[in-house]
Design a protein around this motif. Structure first.
Motif, PDB file in Angstrom:
ATOM      1  N   VAL A   1      -0.733   5.926   5.784  1.00 33.67           N
ATOM      2  CA  VAL A   1       0.541   5.310   5.396  1.00 33.67           C
ATOM      3  C   VAL A   1       1.259   4.656   6.585  1.00 33.67           C
ATOM      4  N   PRO A   2       1.374   5.317   7.747  1.00 32.29           N
ATOM      5  CA  PRO A   2       2.079   4.665   8.866  1.00 32.29           C
ATOM      6  C   PRO A   2       1.430   3.343   9.289  1.00 32.29           C
ATOM      7  N   PHE A   3       0.107   3.280   9.259  1.00 31.10           N
ATOM      8  CA  PHE A   3      -0.598   2.066   9.662  1.00 31.10           C
ATOM      9  C   PHE A   3      -0.350   0.940   8.659  1.00 31.10           C
ATOM     10  N   PHE A   4      -0.449   1.273   7.392  1.00 25.18           N
ATOM     11  CA  PHE A   4      -0.191   0.304   6.327  1.00 25.18           C
ATOM     12  C   PHE A   4       1.243  -0.215   6.423  1.00 25.18           C
ATOM     13  N   ASP A   5       2.188   0.708   6.607  1.00 24.38           N
ATOM     14  CA  ASP A   5       3.606   0.320   6.726  1.00 24.38           C
ATOM     15  C   ASP A   5       3.829  -0.627   7.896  1.00 24.38           C
ATOM     16  N   GLU A   6       3.223  -0.318   9.034  1.00 27.47           N
ATOM     17  CA  GLU A   6       3.467  -1.105  10.240  1.00 27.47           C
ATOM     18  C   GLU A   6       2.899  -2.516  10.135  1.00 27.47           C
ATOM     19  N   VAL A   7       1.746  -2.651   9.479  1.00 30.90           N
ATOM     20  CA  VAL A   7       1.196  -3.999   9.260  1.00 30.90           C
ATOM     21  C   VAL A   7       2.232  -4.879   8.575  1.00 30.90           C
ATOM     22  N   PHE A   8       2.798  -4.371   7.498  1.00 26.36           N
ATOM     23  CA  PHE A   8       3.736  -5.196   6.732  1.00 26.36           C
ATOM     24  C   PHE A   8       5.110  -5.274   7.381  1.00 26.36           C
ATOM     25  N   LYS A   9       5.490  -4.248   8.149  1.00 29.27           N
ATOM     26  CA  LYS A   9       6.748  -4.328   8.887  1.00 29.27           C
ATOM     27  C   LYS A   9       6.702  -5.470   9.893  1.00 29.27           C
ATOM     28  N   GLN A  10       5.566  -5.614  10.580  1.00 23.10           N
ATOM     29  CA  GLN A  10       5.428  -6.700  11.549  1.00 23.10           C
ATOM     30  C   GLN A  10       5.418  -8.071  10.893  1.00 23.10           C
ATOM     31  N   LEU A  11       5.191  -8.097   9.591  1.00 17.63           N
ATOM     32  CA  LEU A  11       5.177  -9.358   8.852  1.00 17.63           C
ATOM     33  C   LEU A  11       6.411  -9.505   7.958  1.00 17.63           C
ATOM     34  N   ASP A  12       7.445  -8.721   8.281  1.00 16.71           N
ATOM     35  CA  ASP A  12       8.741  -8.808   7.563  1.00 16.71           C
ATOM     36  C   ASP A  12       8.614  -8.487   6.079  1.00 16.71           C
ATOM     37  N   CYS A  13       7.761  -7.544   5.755  1.00 19.67           N
ATOM     38  CA  CYS A  13       7.616  -7.069   4.374  1.00 19.67           C
ATOM     39  C   CYS A  13       8.046  -5.599   4.310  1.00 19.67           C
ATOM     40  N   ARG A  14       8.253  -5.118   3.101  1.00 18.90           N
ATOM     41  CA  ARG A  14       8.700  -3.744   2.886  1.00 18.90           C
ATOM     42  C   ARG A  14       7.785  -3.059   1.885  1.00 18.90           C
ATOM     43  N   VAL A  15       7.415  -1.802   2.185  1.00 20.72           N
ATOM     44  CA  VAL A  15       6.516  -1.043   1.308  1.00 20.72           C
ATOM     45  C   VAL A  15       7.303   0.078   0.633  1.00 20.72           C
ATOM     46  N   GLU A  16       7.101   0.222  -0.660  1.00 22.33           N
ATOM     47  CA  GLU A  16       7.704   1.314  -1.436  1.00 22.33           C
ATOM     48  C   GLU A  16       6.572   2.151  -2.025  1.00 22.33           C
ATOM     49  N   TRP A  17       6.447   3.395  -1.554  1.00 23.94           N
ATOM     50  CA  TRP A  17       5.334   4.257  -1.973  1.00 23.94           C
ATOM     51  C   TRP A  17       5.701   5.041  -3.228  1.00 23.94           C
ATOM     52  N   HIS A  18       4.713   5.226  -4.087  1.00 23.61           N
ATOM     53  CA  HIS A  18       4.921   5.990  -5.316  1.00 23.61           C
ATOM     54  C   HIS A  18       4.253   7.361  -5.268  1.00 23.61           C
ATOM     55  N   ILE A  19       3.394   7.588  -4.283  1.00 20.81           N
ATOM     56  CA  ILE A  19       2.833   8.916  -4.030  1.00 20.81           C
ATOM     57  C   ILE A  19       2.916   9.183  -2.529  1.00 20.81           C
ATOM     58  N   SER A  20       2.928  10.437  -2.158  1.00 22.19           N
ATOM     59  CA  SER A  20       3.061  10.818  -0.756  1.00 22.19           C
ATOM     60  C   SER A  20       1.698  10.873  -0.079  1.00 22.19           C
ATOM     61  N   GLU A  21       1.721  10.674   1.231  1.00 22.25           N
ATOM     62  CA  GLU A  21       0.490  10.797   2.004  1.00 22.25           C
ATOM     63  C   GLU A  21      -0.070  12.216   1.853  1.00 22.25           C
ATOM     64  N   GLY A  22      -1.382  12.292   1.685  1.00 23.37           N
ATOM     65  CA  GLY A  22      -2.032  13.573   1.465  1.00 23.37           C
ATOM     66  C   GLY A  22      -2.252  13.889  -0.005  1.00 23.37           C
ATOM     67  N   THR A  23      -1.722  13.036  -0.887  1.00 21.20           N
ATOM     68  CA  THR A  23      -1.859  13.268  -2.327  1.00 21.20           C
ATOM     69  C   THR A  23      -3.245  12.850  -2.809  1.00 21.20           C
ATOM     70  N   HIS A  24      -3.867  13.701  -3.596  1.00 25.72           N
ATOM     71  CA  HIS A  24      -5.123  13.360  -4.256  1.00 25.72           C
ATOM     72  C   HIS A  24      -4.802  12.539  -5.505  1.00 25.72           C
ATOM     73  N   PHE A  25      -5.541  11.456  -5.723  1.00 24.47           N
ATOM     74  CA  PHE A  25      -5.278  10.620  -6.895  1.00 24.47           C
ATOM     75  C   PHE A  25      -6.594  10.184  -7.540  1.00 24.47           C
ATOM     76  N   THR A  26      -6.506   9.832  -8.805  1.00 23.70           N
ATOM     77  CA  THR A  26      -7.648   9.301  -9.540  1.00 23.70           C
ATOM     78  C   THR A  26      -7.334   7.877  -9.984  1.00 23.70           C
ATOM     79  N   PRO A  27      -8.337   7.043 -10.167  1.00 20.83           N
ATOM     80  CA  PRO A  27      -8.089   5.646 -10.540  1.00 20.83           C
ATOM     81  C   PRO A  27      -7.723   5.518 -12.025  1.00 20.83           C
TER      82      PRO A  27
END
Length: 289
Positions: free
Chosen positions: A55-81
């Motif tokens: 999550v921090p890496f993903f956030d920083e990519v878009f922060k450097q490009l003046d974008c904002r990320v809104e997460w719907h699950i927390s880091e460490g969460t297991h998810f299914t497609p």
């Protein structure tokens, strides 16, 4: 399980993100010219089963490009497609400029976290009380991301680099002629704060390393049965005489790890935590107006 290790990251990591963006667009952004500067919303989809990490890496990519990320699950969460993992807000050109770098980072990191979680679940199911660790077999330039994924998945990172702990392997020992001499030389420069680990191929080598004051004994490439016999023998022989940890490494996989669980083994290290790991499939889609 939900956690974040963002505060562990060194100051240099944001510079790495900048370099990765520069690598992907060294001159003109032709595709960006096509989509322009309109404000858009993109959805991050998790398209294969996994554990969210990076999550921090993903956030920083878009922060450097003046974008904002809104997460719907927390880091460490297991998810299914298929899972809507996040929304990203920004200019159309910037969303696509960061897309591939961000997806590469999170796909790799999440894949390592997912495999680490599967191994940690096996450990929990069998009640193994030792440590399961990754190794230094990582991708050059990408170690920080890969070790971060190991942490999120619930395993130990082992040493991060050559400065983190002194590990003496066959080539080090050969250069000095004996395990004892190699340990003495390493201790003379490593001081009191660094542990010394010695790779041993037999009980005799392990005995010499323990006698010379090694902190960790790595029993390298032992079979599961041979490992259990050697570990018990060493712990019995040196009980109340020396303090040391026993580590097993070499050829341990997710399919075989349970066969190495042993009360006399303190650490199992596995290169397969970071090598040959399937990436988690994510995609980033700009919503159609």
């Amino acid at each position: 399980m939900s956690t974040s290790y963002a505060h562990l990251l060194p100051p240099s990591w944001k510079t790495q993100i900048t370099q990765w963006i520069e690598e992907d667009v060294p001159s003109f952004d032709y595709g960006g010219y096509v989509v322009g500067e309109t404000d858009q919303i993109a959805i991050l989809y998790g398209k294969s089963e996994g554990v969210l990490a990076g999550v921090p890496f993903f956030d920083e990519v878009f922060k450097q490009l003046d974008c904002r990320v809104e997460w719907h699950i927390s880091e460490g969460t297991h998810f299914t497609p298929i899972k809507k993992v996040a929304h990203v807000y920004g200019k159309a050109r910037n969303l696509l400029l960061g897309e591939r770098v961000a997806l590469n980072l999170i796909s790799r990191c999440s894949g390592i976290a997912y495999k680490s979680r599967l191994i940690a679940d096996i450990q929990k199911a069998y009640g193994f009380k030792g440590i399961i660790a990754a190794t230094r077999k990582t991708t050059p330039g990408f170690r920080l991301v890969e070790k971060y994924g190991v942490l999120v998945g619930g395993l130990d990172t082992h040493r991060m680099d050559l400065s983190a702990m002194i590990m003496l392997k066959d080539n080090h020992i050969w250069s000095q002629g004996s395990i004892t001499k190699a340990i003495q030389l390493a201790r003379s420069v490593g001081g009191f704060s660094l542990k010394i680990e010695v790779e041993c191929r037999s009980e005799a080598e392990a005995d010499e390393a323990i006698e010379a004051g090694a902190d960790i004994i790595m029993l390298d490439n032992f079979t599961d049965r041979g490992l259990k016999d050697a570990a018990k023998s060493l712990k019995d022989r040196w009980r109340d005489k020396r303090q040391f940890l026993l580590e097993s490494s070499g050829g341990i996989t997710i399919d075989t790890v349970a066969s190495y669980f042993n009360d006399n083994i303190d650490i199992l290290s596995m290169s397969t935590v970071t090598q040959g790991v399937a990436h988690i499939d994510f995609s980033l889609k700009i919503q159609k107006s």
